[in-house]
Scaffold this active site. Structure first.
Site, PDB file in Angstrom:
ATOM      1  N   HIS A 179      -2.182  -5.039  -5.112  1.00  0.00           N
ATOM      2  CA  HIS A 179      -2.568  -4.230  -3.941  1.00  0.00           C
ATOM      3  C   HIS A 179      -1.866  -2.874  -3.922  1.00  0.00           C
ATOM      4  O   HIS A 179      -2.271  -1.984  -3.205  1.00  0.00           O
ATOM      5  CB  HIS A 179      -2.341  -4.991  -2.626  1.00  0.00           C
ATOM      6  CG  HIS A 179      -0.906  -5.208  -2.256  1.00  0.00           C
ATOM      7  ND1 HIS A 179      -0.255  -6.399  -2.489  1.00  0.00           N
ATOM      8  CD2 HIS A 179       0.006  -4.405  -1.655  1.00  0.00           C
ATOM      9  CE1 HIS A 179       0.991  -6.299  -2.051  1.00  0.00           C
ATOM     10  NE2 HIS A 179       1.177  -5.106  -1.545  1.00  0.00           N
ATOM     11  N   ASP A 210      -2.386 -11.156  -7.320  1.00  0.00           N
ATOM     12  CA  ASP A 210      -1.764  -9.945  -6.783  1.00  0.00           C
ATOM     13  C   ASP A 210      -0.706  -9.357  -7.724  1.00  0.00           C
ATOM     14  O   ASP A 210       0.363  -8.937  -7.286  1.00  0.00           O
ATOM     15  CB  ASP A 210      -1.159 -10.230  -5.395  1.00  0.00           C
ATOM     16  CG  ASP A 210      -0.981  -8.942  -4.588  1.00  0.00           C
ATOM     17  OD1 ASP A 210      -1.312  -7.873  -5.120  1.00  0.00           O
ATOM     18  OD2 ASP A 210      -0.501  -9.002  -3.453  1.00  0.00           O
ATOM     19  N   SER A 288       6.917  -4.399  -2.007  1.00  0.00           N
ATOM     20  CA  SER A 288       5.878  -4.983  -2.841  1.00  0.00           C
ATOM     21  C   SER A 288       6.056  -4.638  -4.290  1.00  0.00           C
ATOM     22  O   SER A 288       6.198  -3.464  -4.623  1.00  0.00           O
ATOM     23  CB  SER A 288       4.534  -4.398  -2.457  1.00  0.00           C
ATOM     24  OG  SER A 288       4.029  -5.095  -1.411  1.00  0.00           O
TER      25      SER A 288
END
Length: 598
Positions: A179, A210, A288
């Protein structure tokens, strides 16, 4: 810090009232806006949110705005959403607020630490020496995203930029989150302590897990960096340290905690279920893609999402090494990302003794009942509804669908399936009419009727006489109905999204997205997002099928049968003639997307 440090008001603020579904937010720096919004009022739906909300890939727990204006806010949000992500890190206001309250106590802490008796010192440094080298392999990832505009599929949305974390692994590769680089137009990476941003190339994007893999051409970037080494799956209560570049400042940040649980998790971005770690170290926007290290300095996972919910604190999620290794091996084997296989079935638990008896199971047999088999899955050749799956690859499945996992723990049996690679075979033992059968099943990835991602391609569309036909996907629903699409989209589309199975590999759900008003389509203006079932009596399989039929139609009328028994009839000649004028009026370059022309 997000949601924590900003307001000294503490606990209440943290929840930043999820719209009934804010749960797992993905954390590139996208999560920005919630900072200062209305204080949360607890919502009864919040709990439900926990599970479902997962589908909100854009990491956007946007805090709720007053109801009446919601739709408007939302459409604006959706566009600017992520920017806030990176910009937050640089936006003038939040950091000061954040720094303010936090600064003082932190300062205090540091001083106290210094008073620790000297005898402890050597230990400390020892540990530091272990961890520091691996920290230099953590990079900051800068990405410019240009998302497709699903509601106006012939154009893209305004570009926005985001920042997140990544880390260097062997073979001149960098790992980060999918993402973090979704719909990327440019990706740059910066090493710790360096002033240069290097251009990166995206090699593979694994939407389900992901994870994305990047590489950098410039040799300069790879000098003096030792790659991160992977450790094994940690045990509960093992210490973990998350390193990355979250909001709240520009330099590298380290948070630490322990492994709280290990189980099959909902991966928000890919809307899939894979094994994951839950940790209590703070994972914020921008963390992230950063690595989680164990106390030996080995990487045990990638930080990727956190649960933002008023009843939950310190819940961060990490992609563990089995999933990362699967992604890397998959790429090495096939030169691209092929995905995680699934058993193409829906199953039910067999916990009720009467149900087991009725299905002919002996007292010592355990398993799960097959409810439906996906027609497009390889399993459809051998498994049937009401079969009882007793074991997968020789491992017995319990009545609640779990299998033994490490010492004394249990985990959902989908864990066994996702450990395999696409195209591999698995041995499945089945009870059918009280007889045991064994099948060797070839495993494949999931073909969804309403796909969760369109894998970076522009959306398909076809326009005739002002009718815009397009294909339904989760990003399309999100674009049309906002992040609460699971509540706001039409019931029939949601039912298909949740329960329908594709009958053939190329089946698509084709809808009239909107009608661009013109003299020829008077009276049809209010048709919005209604499925097209048939054209001139022929059922519509997919968008290309519909476009071909309309283009080649030589009958007097174009007749479209829509859902809810609606009928649209247009005169063939005038409809085709009017199309060009409508395209010109709306500045649309072409009557169909590139993928339909071939």
């Amino acid at each position: 810090m997000d949601g924590h440090g900003n307001a000294s008001g503490g606990k209440r603020k943290r929840g930043r009232k999820p719209k009934p579904r804010a749960p797992d937010s993905l954390d590139n720096n996208h999560n920005h806006h919630h900072h200062h919004h209305a204080a949360p009022s607890s919502s009864p739906l919040a709990n439900a949110a926990g599970a479902t909300a997962s589908d909100s890939p854009d990491p956007e727990p946007v805090s709720s705005s007053p109801a009446p204006r919601r739709r408007v806010r939302k459409s604006r949000r959706v566009r600017n959403e992520p920017p806030s992500e990176a910009d937050a890190a640089h936006s003038p206001s939040p950091p000061p607020r954040r720094g303010g309250p936090k600064g003082a106590p932190n300062g205090g802490l540091v001083v106290k630490m210094m008073d620790v008796p000297a005898s402890v010192e050597p230990l400390r440094w020892d540990e530091v020496v272990k961890v520091v080298p691996s920290m230099d392999a953590v990079v900051k990832v800068f990405c410019v995203h240009t998302e497709p505009n699903f509601s106006l599929p012939w154009q893209r949305k305004r570009q926005y930029s985001s920042s997140s974390s990544g880390f260097i692994i062997g073979g001149r590769r960098v790992l980060t989150n999918a993402h973090s680089v979704e719909h990327h137009t440019q990706v740059k990476v910066k090493k710790r302590g360096s002033d240069t941003k290097y251009l990166a190339t995206v090699l593979a994007i694994g939407t389900e897990c992901d994870i994305a893999m990047l590489t950098v051409e410039d040799d300069e970037f790879w000098k003096g960096v030792s790659p991160v080494e992977f450790g094994s799956l940690p045990a509960l209560q093992d210490a973990v340290t998350v390193v990355g570049y979250p909001i709240g400042g520009d330099t590298i940040s380290v948070t630490s905690g322990v492994v709280s649980r290990i189980e099959i998790l909902s991966y928000v971005h890919g809307s899939t279920e894979l094994v994951g770690l839950q940790i209590d170290a703070a994972i914020n926007s921008g963390n992230s893609g950063g690595p989680a290290f164990n106390d030996k300095g080995k990487c045990v996972g990638i930080a990727f999402q956190s649960l933002k919910h008023e009843d939950a604190e310190n819940i961060g999620y990490v992609i563990p090494t089995p999933v990362i290794n699967h992604f890397i091996k998959d790429y090495q084997k096939s030169g691209e990302y092929t995905g995680f296989p699934i058993l193409g079935i829906e199953w039910q638990k067999m916990e009720n003794p009467d149900l087991r008896k009725a299905m002919g199971m002996k007292s010592d047999q355990k398993g799960v009942r097959v409810r439906r088999v996906e027609p497009t899955a390889p399993e459809s050749g051998c498994l049937q509804p009401s079969d009882i799956i007793l074991s997968f690859d020789g491992i017995d499945i319990a009545n609640d669908g779990t299998v033994p996992f490490r010492h004394g723990e249990r985990i959902g049996f989908s864990y066994l399936v996702s450990q395999k690679y696409t195209g591999e075979k698995a041995r499945v033992k089945v009870l059918r009419n009280s007889k045991i059968h064994e099948f060797n099943i070839k495993l494949a990835t999931h073909k969804r009727l309403i796909p969760a991602h369109i894998k970076g391609r522009p959306p398909s569309y076809y326009i005739v006489a002002g009718f815009v036909f397009t294909v339904v996907s989760v990003p399309y629903l999100r674009s049309e109905y906002g992040k609460d699409y699971e509540y706001d989209a039409p019931v029939k589309l949601l039912d298909k999204h949740m329960h329908a199975m594709a009958q053939s590999p190329d089946e698509q759900l084709v809808v009239v997205s909107q009608v661009l008003v013109s003299d020829i389509n008077i009276g049809y203006e209010d048709i919005v997002n209604i499925q097209v079932l048939a054209f001139n009596g022929t059922p519509v399989k997919n968008l290309k099928h519909l476009a071909t039929m309309v283009e080649e139609c030589d009958e007097a009328f174009l007749k479209f049968d829509l859902d809810y028994d609606q009928l649209v009839v247009l005169e063939t000649k005038t409809a085709k003639a009017a199309t060009q004028d409508i395209l010109t009026t709306h500045c649309i370059p072409s009557a169909m997307s590139e993928d339909l022309k071939s």
